[in-house]
Structures are given as structure tokens and as C-alpha cells.
Design an enzyme around this catalytic site. Structure first.
Site, PDB file in Angstrom:
ATOM      1  N   GLU A 123     -13.195 139.574  60.427  1.00  5.19           N
ATOM      2  CA  GLU A 123     -13.772 139.748  61.783  1.00  5.19           C
ATOM      3  C   GLU A 123     -14.832 139.341  61.975  1.00  5.19           C
ATOM      4  O   GLU A 123     -15.868 138.781  62.561  1.00  5.19           O
ATOM      5  CB  GLU A 123     -13.507 140.990  62.052  1.00  5.19           C
ATOM      6  CG  GLU A 123     -12.368 141.581  61.841  1.00  5.19           C
ATOM      7  CD  GLU A 123     -11.636 142.045  60.055  1.00  5.19           C
ATOM      8  OE1 GLU A 123     -10.996 142.852  60.160  1.00  5.19           O
ATOM      9  OE2 GLU A 123     -12.286 141.154  59.024  1.00  5.19           O
ATOM     10  N   THR A 164       8.779 125.868  25.898  1.00  8.33           N
ATOM     11  CA  THR A 164       7.345 125.459  26.795  1.00  8.33           C
ATOM     12  C   THR A 164       6.882 124.482  26.531  1.00  8.33           C
ATOM     13  O   THR A 164       6.701 123.356  26.422  1.00  8.33           O
ATOM     14  CB  THR A 164       7.608 125.978  28.137  1.00  8.33           C
ATOM     15  OG1 THR A 164       8.241 126.437  28.722  1.00  8.33           O
ATOM     16  CG2 THR A 164       6.859 124.323  28.868  1.00  8.33           C
ATOM     17  N   ASP A 176       6.864 120.327  25.659  1.00 11.25           N
ATOM     18  CA  ASP A 176       6.237 119.530  26.115  1.00 11.25           C
ATOM     19  C   ASP A 176       4.901 119.473  26.085  1.00 11.25           C
ATOM     20  O   ASP A 176       4.280 118.443  26.379  1.00 11.25           O
ATOM     21  CB  ASP A 176       6.204 120.000  28.090  1.00 11.25           C
ATOM     22  CG  ASP A 176       8.192 120.008  27.797  1.00 11.25           C
ATOM     23  OD1 ASP A 176       9.165 119.467  26.885  1.00 11.25           O
ATOM     24  OD2 ASP A 176       8.647 120.981  28.562  1.00 11.25           O
ATOM     25  N   GLU A 195       7.404 129.382  35.475  1.00  9.71           N
ATOM     26  CA  GLU A 195       8.166 128.190  34.792  1.00  9.71           C
ATOM     27  C   GLU A 195       9.024 128.538  33.953  1.00  9.71           C
ATOM     28  O   GLU A 195       8.419 127.087  32.889  1.00  9.71           O
ATOM     29  CB  GLU A 195       6.910 126.574  35.787  1.00  9.71           C
ATOM     30  CG  GLU A 195       6.584 126.798  36.879  1.00  9.71           C
ATOM     31  CD  GLU A 195       5.674 125.666  36.953  1.00  9.71           C
ATOM     32  OE1 GLU A 195       6.424 124.592  36.379  1.00  9.71           O
ATOM     33  OE2 GLU A 195       4.317 125.667  38.171  1.00  9.71           O
TER      34      GLU A 195
END
Length: 368
Positions: free
Chosen positions: A55, A199, A203, A298
Site C-alpha cells: 500500500e 539421499t 547423491d 524432496e
């Protein structure tokens, strides 16, 4: 009564607000448009927490033309002192004649009080124009305010026969390039990206945003690592001073291990645990207190199951690739005990289906 012009101007305000997606936490995204004699004379949006509100930015652009004008704003103007002064005072002082508001602010500090202040000053106020769209746009903020927990979206990519990796553990790449790029767009919006230690060990990911454009930002990385197994030489550990990293672990970890990780910039959140699982609900509240109000999950099958079992997932981004993996030992998106019957399966509501080149993405919501 919502007329065509009201919807048009409110849509403009919403498009402005969306420019700040992922940049205002723990505040909402807000857009404002000032209209006089059928012409937009001022517009603005809230760019980041602590900066001027939508605003105020719109009033600054409108200048003297704000007097006697209408303002279209996507969220009820604030009426309390926070990092910035109340927007209600600025609107009254500028001589705005009418305020059209998409939705009231669920924050107890506002929650109708802003509307009341404007009305008490003699301003005409209309609420509810494109309210459904406004609530959807600020779903992260609403979850945070109402439940003091982050909004969590589970992202997974699987084959037609429901596999996220082969029986050897190979998972690159199940989804196509367009789908993978979309995931980076999501990372650019969500405050945190969450994975399990499995994970990371498999990876050695960076878990950053790779869009190759100016203005992108990396989410905080959240690693569920019960026993603090994150290697000190991993990409995540070595880059934690440049990209915020949290590890959620069980209580009672080795203090030297904690110090070694903290020296690299990793932030440790210790949670109660049992033989079956960590209390991820506690972790979610801790993260919300630290300004993480949205998380892109994920995870692998085990973490996905834990988050679902603890009723912590709000939304899914489910990619399906036109591949058939096969294999009774190949991995699925969700592990755990699972439902005993079809009737007990979790249902996805408000589902949308989108083509991503050869892939299909299903987006929808879990209702607990």
C-alpha cells in the site's frame, strides 16, 4: 457485488504480489493498485520482510492523485506497528476514498481490525473480491499463521509403474528436462528444501536453485539425519556458510560432532525420537520459528512416509514419466506400513493435471 472492473484491478494487484513469491517470509505476499477516474495511478507490492508494504509503495507512486481514489489490495491493510508503521494510517492520511480488499488477514494482530479502522475513518470498504485466489496465493502464510508450522509440498517423480529408482538405486533421470527445470522454479519459491540423509549419502547433492537468471535464490536446506551422518566433506556441509543448512537429528548426539558441523555453518535442530521415528512435528515448529514457512519435500520413500504418517504434508507435485521400470525390489515414492485397505488410502483434493513435455505433473492437496 463483484463487478468486472473490480476483478480486473484485483487481478493486477495479485500479479504484482506474485513478483515477491519466496521473498517475504514470514510475511505474506501483497499487491496494491490505486485507481482514479478509471485509470491506474499507483501500484506497488511488498518486496521483502522489513521493506515498505504494498500500500505504501502504491501511495508513493500515486502521490497527490491518491486523494479521492480507490485502492485494490490483496490482503487487509495492517493496523499495528511492526517493522513498518500501520498501512491503515497511511491510507487514511492520503485521502483514499474506498478500499477493495481480497481477504481479511488471519493474523490476530489484524484480523478485521484494519478494515474496522478504515471504516471508522469514513472510508468505504469492500471485502471478498477474488478471495479464493487470494487465499491460494498466500497459502504458505495462512498455514504459518493458523498452525505455526510451515506449509509442506511433497515433490516426487516416478515411472508409470510407480518407481522412483531401479532395484540398483539408479534414479537419474526419471523425469524430463522440463520437469526438472520446474522443480528449480519451485525451489526458487519455497523457503526450504527437505531431504533425508539417505539421499545425501547416495547423491551428494547441492540442493540449490539452478535457473541461470538474475534474482534467483537458494532455499534453506533441511536434512533429516537422526544420527548426524552428514559427511563433513559433502557438498552440503562445505557450502553451509553460503546456503543456510539445518540438520534435524535425535537428541543426545556427540557434542564434538555437533561442533564440527556448526563450525562449517550447519544449524542443528535436536528432536525427540522413538524406535520408529523422529518427532518431525517438533522440527516443523522449530523451523517456523526461524522464519521457514514453506518447505519443498524432496525426500525418498522413508522420509515421505514419515511426513505423511505425521500429517505434515499439505500439497503434492507428483511427476509421472512415460517409463516402465519393473522390478519387485525397485523403489516406490512412499514406504512405511501403508494403508490396510483402499478406504484408508490418502485422497488428493483439488487436483490439477499439467503436461510437461512427455511427463505429466499432478498437483493437489491433502485434507487431514
Amino acid at each position: 457485488m463483484q463487478n468486472h472492473e473490480d476483478k480486473l484491478y484485483m487481478s493486477c494487484a495479485m500479479e504484482l504480489a506474485k513478483k515477491a513469491l519466496g521473498r517475504t517470509s514470514p510475511n505474506p505476499i501483497v499487491g496494491a493498485v490505486i485507481v482514479k477516474d478509471g485509470r491506474i495511478v499507483g501500484q506497488g507490492f511488498h518486496k521483502k520482510a522489513g521493506a515498505a508494504h504494498a500500500e505504501v509503495n502504491a501511495l508513493k507512486e500515486a502521490g497527490e492523485q491518491a486523494r479521492g481514489a480507490q485502492i485494490y489490495v490483496t490482503l487487509e491493510p495492517c493496523c499495528h506497528y511492526g517493522r513498518t508503521p500501520p498501512c491503515t494510517e497511511a491510507l487514511i492520511k492520503a485521502g483514499i476514498q474506498k478500499a477493495v480488499i481480497a481477504m481479511l488477514d488471519p493474523n490476530p494482530l489484524v484480523a478485521g481490525k484494519g478494515k474496522e479502522k478504515l471504516e471508522n475513518a469514513g472510508m468505504s470498504v469492500q471485502v471478498g473480491v477474488l478471495e479464493k485466489e487470494a487465499r491460494s496465493m498466500n497459502e504458505f502464510y495462512i498455514k504459518f499463521i493458523e498452525q505455526k508450522r510451515p506449509f509442506v509440498a511433497l515433490k516426487t517423480a516416478m515411472t508409470l509403474d510407480g518407481k522412483i529408482a531401479s532395484y540398483t538405486g539408479d534414479s537419474r533421470w526419471i523425469s524430463g528436462e522440463k520437469s526438472r527445470r520446474y522443480v528449480h522454479q519451485l525451489r526458487n519459491i519455497y523457503d526450504g528444501v527437505m531431504v533425508g540423509i539417505g539421499t545425501v549419502l547416495a547423491d551428494d547433492p547441492s540442493l540449490n536453485t539452478r535457473l541461470g537468471k538474475q534474482g534467483q535464490r537458494d532455499p534453506a536446506r533441511i536434512i533429516v539425519d537422526r544420527d548426524l551422518r552428514l559427511p563433513l566433506e559433502s557438498k552440503i556441509a562445505l557450502s553451509s556458510k553460503g546456503q543456510t543448512t539445518y540438520i534435524i537429528c535425535a537428541e543426545g548426539q556427540d557434542q564434538k560432532r555437533i561442533r564440527d558441523l556448526e563450525q562449517l555453518g550447519v544449524k542443528i535442530i535436536e528432536c525427540r525420537d522413538s524406535e520408529s521415528d523422529l518427532s518431525l512435528t517438533t522440527a516443523m515448529r522449530e523451523l517456523a520459528q526461524r522464519g521457514i514457512i514453506s518447505i519443498l519435500l524432496e525426500g525418498g520413500a522413508a522420509l515421505n512416509a514419515s511426513m505423511l504418517e505425521q500429517k505434515l504434508v499439505d500439497k503434492v507435485h507428483w511427476f509421472i514419466a512415460p517409463k516402465i521400470m519393473g522390478g519387485k525390489d525397485a523403489f516406490s515414492p512412499v514406504a512405511g506400513i501403508g494403508a490396510a485397505s483402499v478406504r484408508q488410502a490418502l485422497n488428493i483434493k483439488n487436483m490439477e493435471i499439467q503436461q510437461m513435455d512427455e511427463d505429466v505433473m499432478i498437483t493437489g492437496y491433502l485434507r487431514w
